[in-house]
Design an enzyme around this catalytic site. Sequence first.
Site: not given
Length: 357
Positions: A217, A242, A306, A309, A332, A341
């Site tokens: 990120r 995050k 992003h 990414r 995640h 994805y």
Amino acid sequence: MIGIKFSPDRLIQSLIKGLPNPKWSKQHNMAYILNTKDNLGIIFITFKGVVWINYNRFLTNKPINTNNDEVDVEWFRKRKTVPDYRLCPEDYLLKLELKKYANSTVRTYVGFFEMFINHYKEKELNTINESDIRAFLQKLIHRKVSNSYLNQAINAIKFYYEVVLGMPNRFYEIERPRKESKLPIVISKEEILSIINNTNNIKHKCIVELLYGSGLRRSELLNLKLNDVDSKRMLLRVESSKGNKDRQTLLSKTSLSHLRLYFAEYRPQVYLFEGRNGKKYSGASVLKIVKIAAEKAKIRVRVTPHVLRHSFATHLLESGTDLRQIQVLLGHGSSKTTEIYTHVATNTFESIKNPLD
């Protein structure tokens, strides 16, 4: 037990009698019922719209985030504002400071909450009700703001009543917009290489290579320090990303060789990428680097950090990397986030024969 202490009131006494098996404690001079999750919900429903209930003690407190940068709310207090502009209450700023929210979150919350209280400039905050809040949100909807914008406004308002004033579930039934399900934008490996080749200098080249080659990120790239690069194990350490989580991700041999050239030329001191004043590089600069390089490479879609990414994750999936491994590399918390994805990876569709063919 859940103790219910209140000033003498016949309506409240009547409502308490309707609770599950209520009893009276002479020792504590209050009514009480069994402490269960269901009973907390019953109390909320029973007294909603009648009285304020403070049952913070029964809720699990989230740990304070201790790894964020130093919270800067002082400039909110000292800034110059236009006449008759209603400022964010001091206790709101203090709570953000004590909870050590990220500076970006502080700016977002203060901005939205001041927009809200200036919409109801003539009203005292404790007189504003759910109907008023719905009317404010309706005004934002008519401005055709995004769902994300609307959710941020709701969060900023809820923070004041539920966290600052300690009124849990004050706006429990405020409707949130339905969650959007958008596919990530992905570009090809050839386009990635073209963007890297169209960067202006070795520093910009390293920034783009790490965003893509390590699946970072933008904020994670900016927070990288020199000792986060593990050249022996070919890994990159990402701290306090995050959700305040640490993780390790891939470091490519190409990136490492370019990073060594970059270090020899720029000599950063603390952060891997620093501005002219020796402080952290700015997010706006990173966005500009990617945008200009993509325009030079004549990429048709809008490319952001992003997008790089997303492309990293999708290309890994297409090359046969396990979804769980990709989840770990991206940081995640849920596999459901990573599963998106599969909707854009080409190998998802390769085994399907087109009916036209």
